[in-house]
Write an enzyme that holds these catalytic residues in place. Structure first.
Site: not given
Length: 728
Positions: A405, A458
């Site tokens: 993330d 990401e």
């Protein structure tokens, strides 16, 4: 009063301010014999027992009414195994003395931990049930180099920090203690006097299980057995494999209708897994399941990196869920958060009174957007803690991939900061060199240790080579989320079709950089929250047009180069934003057949067709796998391209993104013959208008777009169609 132990030492030990308990407690040789000392608050009488015979060989004198006992056993010169018979409140208990055991951590382990090169630090640090000298118990260890004293507190000692102070291994800053009788299932924490003399009580950073919020204690829990990754699962992550990801928040996929409570891991195994399989997905991606205190963080602010959240059951229940997914042929991706952690007192924040895991300067160590703290990747032990965690989930749970993330927030020092709010690196640049090295090292180790498992990033900027090896200047990820594609396509599809001709490049631009990374095309949870609306609700027009636009968009997405990701609810066109506190709107699929059923059937057919035809996935990252046939018809908002496999088999994809049907639309093709319609998003099966080409169309020897052969198609309104060549 014995003159062997200084009164100040006894006072400090009882007050919990003594840093070297093993120098006082336990058995020590003296000129008069061996002396045994013990700190046993509330005890009234203590005897030394010889285990072989069960004989009492010496009584300890109470030197302090607060529980300090000492006694010499004459004629004994050498250390021997012993037990203590302790009288508490009129009842005698036979105990093994924690201070009769030698150092726990091997010198090589201590050295590797200090160097930050211990691949599996969780095998040494934390709490591990063990047997020492024939005695069962639990060995505890924690890294807290600046603490003045650390004790284990838990259900086995009335949460009393005086009873079990730990030994400091000064060369590594690790405190350790073996506690006989402590066993799996018991709660514990580490109590410490920190570097500034403040009392802190911390959860174990390496705890394998933890209490559910709002409670914060760790649980003694055995290390899970290693999971062997099958060859089929290894192949499922390959660049040429079909990868269609169903992204799920376990707490809100479905809930019990009577009380709105979560489904358990085992209930999810019985309901979510067969649903994802039936829908044709290849992977399930879980929003973070690490233990976390705040439901509203969706798991992205974890405090227990090594512990699956207890919200849905035990650690073994979670393993049951993963095993069920694997048995169904589904791979499991875990969202992994090595970028930051919350500032809760019981967690990593100021762990030993210093900024141990985080940076001390808030310009480096504080995340303004999320009110969280940033790991100090330059500290070897911190990087080791995180790398070990990545390996832990893959090796010990069978996780097939990690999705990292917020990579941009890690690799840029000025991420979401104004001038003067960040510190340049040693070369004056904005890159976080330590974070970059950490990511490269993590990906390298995973590639070496668990081949077949992969990582996905990401990453929201244009940092070059995210999914390229470090030897090419990259970060070493296998895949990168294509957030540029996501933003461009959503911006395009939210437009009224009359204006789309002015934004034609939104859909063509992605191919200009497609071969720079190994991309995943994500329509993730981030796109259906915070007032952005659902994907369906972003589509323009009345209800018919909204659903037609969405179906056409999905048809485009599943044919475009790149692996696929849909967040839960997108597969049946949920109309409202995602709410983590409630179930998806499954009632939309109740009653008679409707538009939502149509979208659900379409997504299932997209998945199954995408998986069946190699042309749609085998060469996602090779320019040979894609070719434009019509790229410049902006006036009619029509796009036509070819997907191709390594054997040269082609699938033609034609999209009409206006509500105007386009009969007799001609374009040149590479391979003449009969072309069969294998998917039409306007089919009545999906609640479309059922315009199309009667199932198949024959090519003509009619020059078009610089090619000698062409097709003449009917392009339905707001649609995408796929065609496969059946022969000459």
């Amino acid at each position: 009063m014995s003159d062997r132990i200084d009164r100040d030492v006894i006072n400090a030990l009882i007050a919990g301010h003594f840093s070297d308990p093993f120098s006082v407690l336990g058995m020590h040789p003296t000129e008069a014999g061996v002396e045994v000392r013990a700190l046993l608050p509330d005890a009234t009488e203590v005897w030394v027992i010889e285990p072989k015979t069960g004989r009492k060989v010496g009584k300890l004198e109470c030197l302090d009414s607060r529980g300090f006992f000492s006694g010499v056993i004459p004629r004994r010169k050498n250390i021997f195994r012993y037990q203590l018979a302790v009288l508490w409140h009129g009842q005698e208990n036979l105990i093994d003395d924690p201070y009769s055991f030698g150092p726990l951590i091997q010198e090589m382990d201590a050295w590797l931990l200090s160097e930050g090169t211990h691949l599996r630090p969780y095998e040494t640090l934390g709490a591990h049930a063990d047997t020492m000298d024939g005695i069962t118990g639990t060995r505890f260890s924690v890294w807290a180099p600046n603490a003045q004293r650390v004790s284990v507190v838990g259900q086995f000692n009335y949460w009393d920090g005086r009873r079990h102070p730990m030994r400091l291994r000064r060369e590594s800053g690790i405190w350790e203690l073996f506690i006989p009788g402590a066993h799996n299932g018991q709660l514990y924490k580490f109590e410490m006097i920190d570097a500034h003399g403040k009392l802190r009580v911390k959860a174990d950073p390496y705890a394998f299980e933890a209490q559910m919020r709002p409670a914060t204690a760790s649980l003694i829990c055995g290390l899970p057995e290693k999971v062997v990754q099958s060859e089929e699962r290894k192949q499922a992550n390959n660049f040429d494999a079909p990868i269609s990801i169903y992204e799920v928040h376990l707490g809100s996929w479905r809930r019990h209708t009577d009380n709105n409570f979560w489904l358990s891991y085992r209930e999810l195994a019985d309901q979510l897994v067969p649903y994802a399989k039936w829908m044709g997905f290849t992977h399930i991606e879980l929003l973070p399941i690490n233990e976390h205190p705040f439901d509203g963080s969706w798991g992205y602010q974890p405090t227990g990196l090594y512990a699956p959240t207890r919200r849905f059951g035990t650690r073994d229940d979670f393993r049951y869920f993963i095993n069920a997914a694997h048995a169904a042929g589904l791979s499991v991706i875990l969202d992994w958060v090595p970028g930051h952690f919350p500032s809760d007192d019981f967690g990593l924040s100021e762990f030993d009174g210093t900024d141990l895991y985080e940076h001390s300067d808030p310009r480096e160590g504080y995340h303004q957007d999320w009110n969280t703290l940033i790991y100090n990747y330059g500290r070897r032990e911190v990087a080791n803690y995180l790398v070990g965690n990545a390996l832990y989930w893959i090796e010990r749970f069978g996780i097939d991939a990690l999705r990292v993330d917020a990579v941009a927030s890690m690799i840029y020092r000025d991420y979401s900061r104004k001038e003067g709010e960040w510190i340049p690196n040693e070369y004056g640049g904005r890159e976080n060199l330590e974070a970059i090295e950490f990511l490269r090292n993590t990906n390298r180790i995973l590639g070496e240790q668990v081949p077949g498992a992969v990582t996905m990033a990401e990453e929201s900027t244009d940092f070059p080579g995210v999914s390229r090896p470090p030897s090419m200047g990259g970060l070493g990820f296998w895949y990168k989320w294509n957030l540029g594609w996501m933003h461009d396509t959503l911006d395009y599809f939210k437009l009224d079709p009359v204006f789309r001709k002015y934004h034609h490049d939104k859909l063509t631009f992605g191919m200009l950089y497609n071969n720079t990374e190994n991309f995943v095309l994500p329509l993730s949870h981030d796109e259906v929250v915070h007032g952005k609306k659902s994907i369906l609700d972003r589509m323009p027009g009345d209800a018919w047009q909204k659903f037609a636009n969405l179906r056409a968009y999905y048809g485009w997405m599943f044919a475009f180069p790149g692996k696929k990701l849909l967040f839960m609810g997108n597969e049946f066109a949920q109309g409202r934003e995602w709410n983590h506190d409630s179930s998806l709107d499954w009632h939309l699929l109740e009653g008679g057949d409707n538009w939502h059923h149509g979208v659900q059937r379409l997504v299932r057919d997209l998945n199954l067709t995408y998986r069946h035809h190699k042309a749609l996935h085998e060469m996602d990252f090779d320019s040979y796998g894609f070719e434009w046939l019509v790229v410049d018809d902006h006036e009619r908002s029509v796009f036509v391209f070819v997907r191709r496999d390594s054997a040269g088999n082609e699938i033609i994809v034609a999209s009409n993104f206006t509500p105007v049907p386009r009969p007799h639309y001609r374009f040149g093709i590479n391979q003449p013959g009969k072309w069969r319609e294998i998917l039409n998003t306007d089919s009545s099966h999906y609640h479309g208008s059922n315009a199309g080409n009667a199932g198949a169309v024959q090519s003509d020897e009619h020059e078009s777009h610089g090619r000698p052969h062409s097709l003449s198609l009917t392009l339905p309104p707001l649609s995408t169609i796929w065609l496969v060549r059946e022969g000459e």
